[in-house]
Design a protein around this motif. Structure first.
Motif, mmCIF file in Angstrom:
data_model
loop_
_atom_site.group_PDB
_atom_site.id
_atom_site.type_symbol
_atom_site.label_atom_id
_atom_site.label_comp_id
_atom_site.label_asym_id
_atom_site.label_seq_id
_atom_site.Cartn_x
_atom_site.Cartn_y
_atom_site.Cartn_z
ATOM 1 N N VAL A 167 -51.503 -39.657 -12.742
ATOM 2 C CA VAL A 167 -52.880 -40.151 -12.610
ATOM 3 C C VAL A 167 -53.085 -41.416 -13.433
ATOM 4 O O VAL A 167 -53.773 -42.351 -13.009
ATOM 5 N N GLY A 180 -54.407 -37.146 -6.952
ATOM 6 C CA GLY A 180 -55.389 -36.279 -7.590
ATOM 7 C C GLY A 180 -55.164 -34.828 -7.213
ATOM 8 O O GLY A 180 -55.260 -33.928 -8.058
ATOM 9 N N ALA A 183 -52.251 -33.445 -9.075
ATOM 10 C CA ALA A 183 -52.636 -33.135 -10.458
ATOM 11 C C ALA A 183 -53.411 -31.830 -10.526
ATOM 12 O O ALA A 183 -53.184 -31.002 -11.421
ATOM 13 N N GLN A 223 -59.993 -34.087 -12.854
ATOM 14 C CA GLN A 223 -58.999 -34.331 -11.806
ATOM 15 C C GLN A 223 -59.606 -34.170 -10.416
ATOM 16 O O GLN A 223 -59.231 -34.894 -9.481
ATOM 17 N N ALA A 238 -59.926 -39.267 -16.348
ATOM 18 C CA ALA A 238 -59.087 -38.087 -16.127
ATOM 19 C C ALA A 238 -57.854 -38.112 -17.022
ATOM 20 O O ALA A 238 -57.393 -37.065 -17.491
ATOM 21 N N GLY A 242 -57.105 -35.348 -19.690
ATOM 22 C CA GLY A 242 -55.822 -34.671 -19.571
ATOM 23 C C GLY A 242 -55.053 -34.652 -20.871
ATOM 24 O O GLY A 242 -54.443 -33.644 -21.244
#
Length: 283
Positions: A167, A180, A183, A223, A238, A242
């Motif tokens: 990402v 996405g 993820a 995400q 994101a 993350g």
């Protein structure tokens, strides 16, 4: 070079997501380095900061166009200074690992090589995300001194980092909804793996599962936003979420092994990381 510029160069707050790697590996392997394990989070942080400085050194020409506000293109840090910082922190990381013993030192050497390989060679290639994930795999493995029992948490953490790195490649020009979705699926799998990794008493399993759910609840919404709106700003958010999500993931792996105090210590980094990210960007 001012201290503020150095802090921005190495992304100081982001290193708070690192110490839990070695602790999770150590807990899974039964704390093979004993009290010397305390040196390994220091080694991890130093090698992480080295990678950040080296990243900016390697990307200095690209950043001049895409991120001119960063320390090197803005003229606040010279390229040779950034390279020297990366070298000094790498040395410090290896020295800290040496305190824990020969096996952690050997893994730290491989980890340092992977960090340098990622920033200097692999980052712009299709293999970049895999190499990045391998650094966190090795970081967890270092905590377990290479014991087989540390392979499961190392794989779990590496899978999450792989998704975050995929990402993150869209932080400047945007990403895609398909990435996405990858993820999201990876985060769901990682959360399940963390919940299933617990051993021992029912209270241990419950605590580990609750923290695994916290991890998924922290990371998945950002995400899912990428799936809906895969632009650069959403990808950047994101990525930051993350990275911070690593903390509850590590805490889940620790609590699942009954290492409650270590899990609590790791979780204490969450508000500090959020506060630090307001001052110095973690990406």
């Amino acid at each position: 070079m001012r201290w503020r510029d150095l802090a921005e160069l190495v992304r100081v707050p982001a290193a708070l997501t690192v110490p839990g790697d070695t602790l999770a590996g150590a807990a899974a392997a039964g704390w093979p380095c004993g009290r010397r394990t305390a040196a390994l989070p220091v080694a991890s942080a130093c090698l992480y900061w080295a990678g950040m400085a080296l990243n900016d050194w390697a990307d200095r020409d690209l950043d001049a166009d895409e991120r001119p506000e960063r320390p090197i293109p803005s003229g606040r840090v010279r390229p040779d200074q950034a390279l020297a910082v990366a070298g000094a922190l790498t040395t410090a990381g290896l020295a800290a690992a040496a305190v824990a013993g020969r096996r952690p030192t050997a893994i730290a050497a491989v980890l340092a090589g992977a960090v340098w390989a990622y920033d200097v060679v692999a980052k712009p290639t299709p293999f970049g995300p895999v190499v990045m994930a391998s650094t966190r795999f090795l970081d967890v493995l270092m905590g377990g001194a290479g014991h087989r029992a540390a392979l499961a948490p190392a794989t779990t953490v590496a899978a999450h980092v792989l998704a975050v790195t995929l990402v993150s490649r869209g932080e400047v020009h945007g990403t895609t909804s398909d990435l996405g979705r990858v993820a999201v699926a990876t985060t769901a799998g990682v959360g399940l793996a963390a919940a299933a990794s617990g051993r021992g008493a029912p209270s241990t399993l419950v605590t580990g599962t609750a923290l695994a759910a916290t991890f998924a609840g922290t990371v998945l919404p950002a995400q899912l936003d990428v799936v809906r709106t895969p632009d650069a700003a959403t990808a950047r958010r994101a990525t930051g979420v993350g990275l911070r999500g690593l903390v509850p993931l590590q805490a889940a792996l620790l609590a699942g092994r009954g290492a409650y105090r270590a899990a609590a210590g790791v979780l204490a980094a969450v508000p500090l990381a959020r506060l630090g990210a307001r001052v110095v960007s973690s990406t």
